[in-house]
Scaffold this motif. Structure first.
Motif, mmCIF file in Angstrom:
data_model
loop_
_atom_site.group_PDB
_atom_site.id
_atom_site.type_symbol
_atom_site.label_atom_id
_atom_site.label_comp_id
_atom_site.label_asym_id
_atom_site.label_seq_id
_atom_site.Cartn_x
_atom_site.Cartn_y
_atom_site.Cartn_z
ATOM 1 N N ARG A 160 1.992 15.411 62.199
ATOM 2 C CA ARG A 160 2.376 14.826 63.469
ATOM 3 C C ARG A 160 1.336 13.790 63.900
ATOM 4 O O ARG A 160 0.223 13.774 63.370
ATOM 5 N N PRO A 161 1.687 12.915 64.872
ATOM 6 C CA PRO A 161 0.765 11.834 65.261
ATOM 7 C C PRO A 161 -0.635 12.305 65.648
ATOM 8 O O PRO A 161 -1.613 11.586 65.422
ATOM 9 N N ASP A 162 -0.740 13.480 66.229
ATOM 10 C CA ASP A 162 -2.057 13.971 66.637
ATOM 11 C C ASP A 162 -2.794 14.683 65.506
ATOM 12 O O ASP A 162 -3.833 15.309 65.723
ATOM 13 N N GLY A 163 -2.257 14.605 64.280
ATOM 14 C CA GLY A 163 -2.937 15.181 63.128
ATOM 15 C C GLY A 163 -2.711 16.679 62.992
ATOM 16 O O GLY A 163 -1.754 17.237 63.535
ATOM 17 N N VAL A 164 -3.601 17.331 62.261
ATOM 18 C CA VAL A 164 -3.493 18.769 62.023
ATOM 19 C C VAL A 164 -4.681 19.484 62.642
ATOM 20 O O VAL A 164 -5.780 18.930 62.749
ATOM 21 N N ARG A 165 -4.454 20.696 63.053
ATOM 22 C CA ARG A 165 -5.526 21.517 63.630
ATOM 23 C C ARG A 165 -6.367 22.099 62.491
ATOM 24 O O ARG A 165 -5.834 22.614 61.522
ATOM 25 N N ARG A 166 -7.655 22.022 62.639
ATOM 26 C CA ARG A 166 -8.560 22.501 61.594
ATOM 27 C C ARG A 166 -9.384 23.676 62.112
ATOM 28 O O ARG A 166 -9.580 23.829 63.307
ATOM 29 N N ARG A 167 -9.858 24.479 61.182
ATOM 30 C CA ARG A 167 -10.651 25.653 61.548
ATOM 31 C C ARG A 167 -11.693 25.904 60.466
ATOM 32 O O ARG A 167 -11.442 25.682 59.276
ATOM 33 N N GLU A 168 -12.845 26.385 60.889
ATOM 34 C CA GLU A 168 -13.875 26.779 59.938
ATOM 35 C C GLU A 168 -13.947 28.297 59.869
ATOM 36 O O GLU A 168 -13.886 28.983 60.885
ATOM 37 N N THR A 169 -14.045 28.812 58.650
ATOM 38 C CA THR A 169 -14.143 30.251 58.447
ATOM 39 C C THR A 169 -15.194 30.513 57.383
ATOM 40 O O THR A 169 -15.913 29.592 56.973
ATOM 41 N N ARG A 170 -15.286 31.753 56.939
ATOM 42 C CA ARG A 170 -16.283 32.111 55.927
ATOM 43 C C ARG A 170 -15.637 32.932 54.834
ATOM 44 O O ARG A 170 -14.677 33.670 55.065
ATOM 45 N N LEU A 171 -16.169 32.787 53.645
ATOM 46 C CA LEU A 171 -15.772 33.613 52.513
ATOM 47 C C LEU A 171 -17.020 34.362 52.065
ATOM 48 O O LEU A 171 -18.019 33.741 51.693
ATOM 49 N N VAL A 172 -16.981 35.696 52.141
ATOM 50 C CA VAL A 172 -18.154 36.515 51.843
ATOM 51 C C VAL A 172 -18.029 37.077 50.432
ATOM 52 O O VAL A 172 -17.034 37.727 50.093
ATOM 53 N N THR A 173 -19.027 36.804 49.609
ATOM 54 C CA THR A 173 -19.073 37.311 48.236
ATOM 55 C C THR A 173 -20.390 38.032 48.040
ATOM 56 O O THR A 173 -21.463 37.399 48.061
ATOM 57 N N GLY A 174 -20.311 39.354 47.887
ATOM 58 C CA GLY A 174 -21.540 40.127 47.790
ATOM 59 C C GLY A 174 -22.314 40.017 49.089
ATOM 60 O O GLY A 174 -21.796 40.256 50.171
ATOM 61 N N GLY A 175 -23.564 39.598 48.994
ATOM 62 C CA GLY A 175 -24.375 39.425 50.193
ATOM 63 C C GLY A 175 -24.410 38.003 50.700
ATOM 64 O O GLY A 175 -25.149 37.695 51.639
ATOM 65 N N ASP A 176 -23.600 37.116 50.096
ATOM 66 C CA ASP A 176 -23.612 35.698 50.475
ATOM 67 C C ASP A 176 -22.359 35.342 51.270
ATOM 68 O O ASP A 176 -21.254 35.810 50.966
ATOM 69 N N ALA A 177 -22.532 34.505 52.288
ATOM 70 C CA ALA A 177 -21.415 34.017 53.089
ATOM 71 C C ALA A 177 -21.335 32.503 52.934
ATOM 72 O O ALA A 177 -22.331 31.792 53.150
ATOM 73 N N PHE A 178 -20.160 31.991 52.554
ATOM 74 C CA PHE A 178 -19.981 30.568 52.309
ATOM 75 C C PHE A 178 -19.016 29.985 53.344
ATOM 76 O O PHE A 178 -17.955 30.555 53.619
#
Length: 311
Positions: A231-249
């Motif tokens: 749509r003209p106003d673009g797309v809604r974006r979000r930041e999240t995390r992917l946790v693998t073992g003891g690391d969060a990306f």
């Protein structure tokens, strides 16, 4: 032949995790530790959608019709593309109007020290004159599996592998247990895609976030697909995390729940790709979408309201 294995779990214990889904990453790790290396490498798992164990009726677009006692407590026949999404709609539009819909989109919350977990059941009070003054509704989790490339023979996974998996936080303390309720294998090539094929214009509904950029090692950055028309106003974006073992990306995504216009030339192939998911981290449930005819309102009640109640 492209096959998926639908799975319906019943929640047996409090779940410490996301409020709107059980992440595909959590489900993947729960299942992957129970299979051999070959199956683990091929396995892809969708996001798990919470499903209330309630009475309901098939939506208009489903190949079956009519009401079903406790529709949410078992898997249902899948003959057409639209049937795949009976339980994938987070609004659970198959619920009867007589059921407390708002309450069925929320979980009861239990406290474990300073941590809040979602209960496996919701209890409702009833009028004093009712036969029973309380009613309990159980929660279920719907997901599906598929195998990558030429290793489709790793499916279906056995009931012993799927039953009793644990997801979310606090697993060592008994939280997050899921028991297997039902499972079925579906051949995507054999489904009826006529509503998608015959529609003059289509929309894409994102059922899971689409990954644009990920900090995970080896992950590729993606742009918004060319066959989307935002749509003209673009797309809604979000930041999240992917946790693998003891690391969060960190993971940057186009947020789920959005609708964009489809501008591709092969809607049936695109519909199948939406089920098996596209983009980075599709193995963990990201990039799932469905196609809908553009003339079809996702919220039928909205159309009735705008017309003064007329259908």
């Amino acid at each position: 032949m492209t096959t998926i294995q639908q799975v319906l779990f019943e929640m047996e214990a409090d779940y410490l995790g996301h409020s709107y889904c059980v992440t595909g990453h959590a489900l993947y790790n729960a299942v992957a530790r129970r299979v051999d290396a070959r199956a683990r490498q091929a396995l892809h798992v969708s996001m798990g959608v919470f499903v209330p164990g309630e009475y309901g009726a098939y939506p208009n677009e489903h190949s079956h019709s009519g009401g079903v006692p406790y529709l949410g407590t078992g898997l249902r026949p899948v003959e057409a593309y639209e049937d795949l999404f009976l339980f994938r709609d987070a609004a659970q539009r198959w619920l009867l109007d007589s059921r407390p819909r708002d309450a069925h989109n929320t979980h009861d919350v239990n406290s474990h020290g300073w941590r809040q977990a979602f209960a496996p059941a919701t209890r409702f009070g009833r009028p004093p004159e009712a036969r029973n003054t309380k009613r309990t509704m159980r929660w279920y989790v719907h997901c599906y599996l598929h195998a990558d490339g030429g290793d489709e023979d790793v499916l279906p996974l056995s009931e012993d592998v799927l039953d009793g998996v644990r997801v979310g936080g606090g697993r060592n303390y008994g939280l997050g247990e899921l028991s297997l309720t039902d499972t079925q294998v579906i051949d995507l090539e054999s489904l009826d895609y006529s509503r998608v094929r015959e529609s003059s214009s289509l929309q894409i509904e994102l059922l899971a976030p689409y990954v644009l950029q990920s900090e995970c090692p080896g992950a590729d950055s993606q742009s918004v697909p060319w066959w989307w028309t935002p749509r003209p106003d673009g797309v809604r974006r979000r930041e999240t995390r992917l946790v693998t073992g003891g690391d969060a990306f960190g993971v940057r995504t186009v947020d789920h729940g959005q609708v964009v216009e489809y501008d591709g030339s092969d809607p049936v192939a695109t519909a199948k790709n939406g089920v098996t998911r596209v983009g980075t981290h599709s193995r963990f449930g990201f990039g799932e979408f469905r196609l809908r005819p553009a003339s079809e309102d996702r919220v039928p009640e909205r159309t009735a309201g705008e017309s003064g109640g007329a259908v």
